[in-house]
Design a protein around this motif. Sequence first.
Motif, PDB file in Angstrom:
ATOM      1  N   ASN A  71      42.501  73.395  81.205  1.00 26.63           N
ATOM      2  CA  ASN A  71      43.716  74.149  81.548  1.00 26.63           C
ATOM      3  C   ASN A  71      44.036  75.202  80.486  1.00 26.63           C
ATOM      4  N   ILE A  72      43.824  74.874  79.222  1.00 25.31           N
ATOM      5  CA  ILE A  72      44.023  75.857  78.155  1.00 25.31           C
ATOM      6  C   ILE A  72      43.051  77.017  78.332  1.00 25.31           C
ATOM      7  N   ILE A  73      41.787  76.689  78.581  1.00 30.63           N
ATOM      8  CA  ILE A  73      40.772  77.733  78.767  1.00 30.63           C
ATOM      9  C   ILE A  73      41.090  78.577  80.001  1.00 30.63           C
ATOM     10  N   ALA A  74      41.529  77.925  81.086  1.00 26.55           N
ATOM     11  CA  ALA A  74      41.868  78.662  82.316  1.00 26.55           C
ATOM     12  C   ALA A  74      43.018  79.635  82.066  1.00 26.55           C
ATOM     13  N   ASN A  75      44.018  79.206  81.297  1.00 26.68           N
ATOM     14  CA  ASN A  75      45.139  80.099  80.977  1.00 26.68           C
ATOM     15  C   ASN A  75      44.698  81.291  80.129  1.00 26.68           C
ATOM     16  N   GLN A  76      43.765  81.051  79.209  1.00 31.67           N
ATOM     17  CA  GLN A  76      43.281  82.152  78.380  1.00 31.67           C
ATOM     18  C   GLN A  76      42.302  83.047  79.131  1.00 31.67           C
ATOM     19  N   ALA A  77      41.606  82.504  80.104  1.00 29.21           N
ATOM     20  CA  ALA A  77      40.629  83.292  80.860  1.00 29.21           C
ATOM     21  C   ALA A  77      41.278  84.115  81.966  1.00 29.21           C
ATOM     22  N   ALA A  78      42.457  83.714  82.431  1.00 23.50           N
ATOM     23  CA  ALA A  78      43.101  84.389  83.567  1.00 23.50           C
ATOM     24  C   ALA A  78      43.255  85.898  83.358  1.00 23.50           C
ATOM     25  N   PRO A  79      43.796  86.378  82.223  1.00 23.42           N
ATOM     26  CA  PRO A  79      43.921  87.828  82.067  1.00 23.42           C
ATOM     27  C   PRO A  79      42.568  88.539  81.990  1.00 23.42           C
ATOM     28  N   LEU A  80      41.568  87.863  81.421  1.00 17.92           N
ATOM     29  CA  LEU A  80      40.242  88.470  81.330  1.00 17.92           C
ATOM     30  C   LEU A  80      39.604  88.608  82.707  1.00 17.92           C
ATOM     31  N   GLU A  86      34.304  90.904  81.660  1.00 16.37           N
ATOM     32  CA  GLU A  86      33.282  89.857  81.696  1.00 16.37           C
ATOM     33  C   GLU A  86      32.680  89.576  80.325  1.00 16.37           C
ATOM     34  N   GLY A  87      32.540  90.586  79.484  1.00 19.77           N
ATOM     35  CA  GLY A  87      31.985  90.385  78.143  1.00 19.77           C
ATOM     36  C   GLY A  87      32.870  89.480  77.306  1.00 19.77           C
ATOM     37  N   GLN A  88      34.174  89.748  77.317  1.00 21.54           N
ATOM     38  CA  GLN A  88      35.107  88.908  76.556  1.00 21.54           C
ATOM     39  C   GLN A  88      35.219  87.515  77.179  1.00 21.54           C
ATOM     40  N   LEU A  89      35.128  87.457  78.513  1.00 17.81           N
ATOM     41  CA  LEU A  89      35.168  86.168  79.200  1.00 17.81           C
ATOM     42  C   LEU A  89      33.962  85.314  78.789  1.00 17.81           C
ATOM     43  N   ALA A  90      32.793  85.913  78.750  1.00 14.77           N
ATOM     44  CA  ALA A  90      31.587  85.185  78.335  1.00 14.77           C
ATOM     45  C   ALA A  90      31.718  84.704  76.896  1.00 14.77           C
ATOM     46  N   PHE A  91      32.269  85.539  76.012  1.00 11.19           N
ATOM     47  CA  PHE A  91      32.476  85.131  74.626  1.00 11.19           C
ATOM     48  C   PHE A  91      33.452  83.957  74.543  1.00 11.19           C
ATOM     49  N   LEU A  92      34.562  84.046  75.293  1.00 17.28           N
ATOM     50  CA  LEU A  92      35.559  82.973  75.300  1.00 17.28           C
ATOM     51  C   LEU A  92      34.933  81.657  75.765  1.00 17.28           C
ATOM     52  N   ARG A  94      31.697  80.715  75.772  1.00 18.63           N
ATOM     53  CA  ARG A  94      30.737  80.204  74.783  1.00 18.63           C
ATOM     54  C   ARG A  94      31.452  79.619  73.564  1.00 18.63           C
ATOM     55  N   ASP A  95      32.506  80.303  73.105  1.00 21.27           N
ATOM     56  CA  ASP A  95      33.254  79.848  71.935  1.00 21.27           C
ATOM     57  C   ASP A  95      33.890  78.477  72.195  1.00 21.27           C
ATOM     58  N   TYR A  96      34.576  78.338  73.327  1.00 16.27           N
ATOM     59  CA  TYR A  96      35.207  77.053  73.632  1.00 16.27           C
ATOM     60  C   TYR A  96      34.176  75.961  73.889  1.00 16.27           C
ATOM     61  N   ALA A  97      33.071  76.305  74.502  1.00 13.78           N
ATOM     62  CA  ALA A  97      32.022  75.308  74.756  1.00 13.78           C
ATOM     63  C   ALA A  97      31.491  74.735  73.446  1.00 13.78           C
ATOM     64  N   TYR A 154      31.788  65.906  86.236  1.00 13.99           N
ATOM     65  CA  TYR A 154      32.070  67.263  86.705  1.00 13.99           C
ATOM     66  C   TYR A 154      33.577  67.387  86.798  1.00 13.99           C
ATOM     67  N   LEU A 155      34.126  68.420  86.185  1.00 12.92           N
ATOM     68  CA  LEU A 155      35.559  68.626  86.162  1.00 12.92           C
ATOM     69  C   LEU A 155      35.816  70.100  86.436  1.00 12.92           C
ATOM     70  N   ALA A 156      36.756  70.403  87.311  1.00 13.82           N
ATOM     71  CA  ALA A 156      37.050  71.790  87.655  1.00 13.82           C
ATOM     72  C   ALA A 156      38.559  71.985  87.769  1.00 13.82           C
ATOM     73  N   VAL A 157      39.034  73.094  87.222  1.00 12.65           N
ATOM     74  CA  VAL A 157      40.444  73.480  87.342  1.00 12.65           C
ATOM     75  C   VAL A 157      40.500  74.914  87.854  1.00 12.65           C
ATOM     76  N   PRO A 158      41.531  75.235  88.620  1.00  9.61           N
ATOM     77  CA  PRO A 158      41.641  76.621  89.110  1.00  9.61           C
ATOM     78  C   PRO A 158      42.193  77.540  88.028  1.00  9.61           C
ATOM     79  N   ILE A 159      41.793  78.798  88.094  1.00  5.01           N
ATOM     80  CA  ILE A 159      42.429  79.836  87.285  1.00  5.01           C
ATOM     81  C   ILE A 159      43.480  80.424  88.209  1.00  5.01           C
ATOM     82  N   THR A 160      44.736  80.059  87.949  1.00  2.00           N
ATOM     83  CA  THR A 160      45.808  80.348  88.923  1.00  2.00           C
ATOM     84  C   THR A 160      46.281  81.782  88.921  1.00  2.00           C
ATOM     85  N   SER A 161      46.029  82.540  87.873  1.00  2.00           N
ATOM     86  CA  SER A 161      46.389  83.934  87.898  1.00  2.00           C
ATOM     87  C   SER A 161      45.118  84.746  87.685  1.00  2.00           C
TER      88      SER A 161
END
Length: 163
Positions: A71-80, A86-92, A94-97, A154-161
């Motif tokens: 959920n934290i990652i989804a909130n940070q990925a939503a604006p990207l 996509e470049g910043q999204l891929a970095f985010l 990989r960094d969190y992983a 397997y775990l999945a959360v939606p990116i709501t925005s």
Amino acid sequence: MGSWLLLWGGRLKLLLELGGEQVRFRLGWKLGLTYLLVVVIAMLAFGYLVLQYFEQSFIQERKNALFSHANIIANQAAPLVSEGQEGQLAFLVRDYAERIGHRLMVLYPEGRTAADSAGGMEEELASISEVRQALAGKSSASVYHLAEFGQVLYLAVPITSGK
């Protein structure tokens, strides 16, 4: 072969005749061994149930922790995602992983991969039930047994925005 019941010296003994030779078995020993066998079987069953309980508790704790991370990652990925970065999204991703020690993927609504921490996985993932539920706006998780990896969550959360 014959068998007799003999009361001798106040104790009940079972006599068996084997080839002319008599063998004595105390009824107490037979009952004791039977009781011991029942106790061992009960302890094994109890141990199995306790292990199952601890395994399920561990899986539930992992789900809770990973849902928090996701959920934290989804909130940070939503604006990207909404801005198409996509470049910043891929970095985010990989960094969190690397931080949490798990594989992360961000998918477009049609199920195509937007970012994958393990490299470019270009296959369609919309057929996975957790992905379908996340694309429908619901978080979900399931444990699968894969021959190559063993038990996998397997775990999945939606990116709501965003898109």
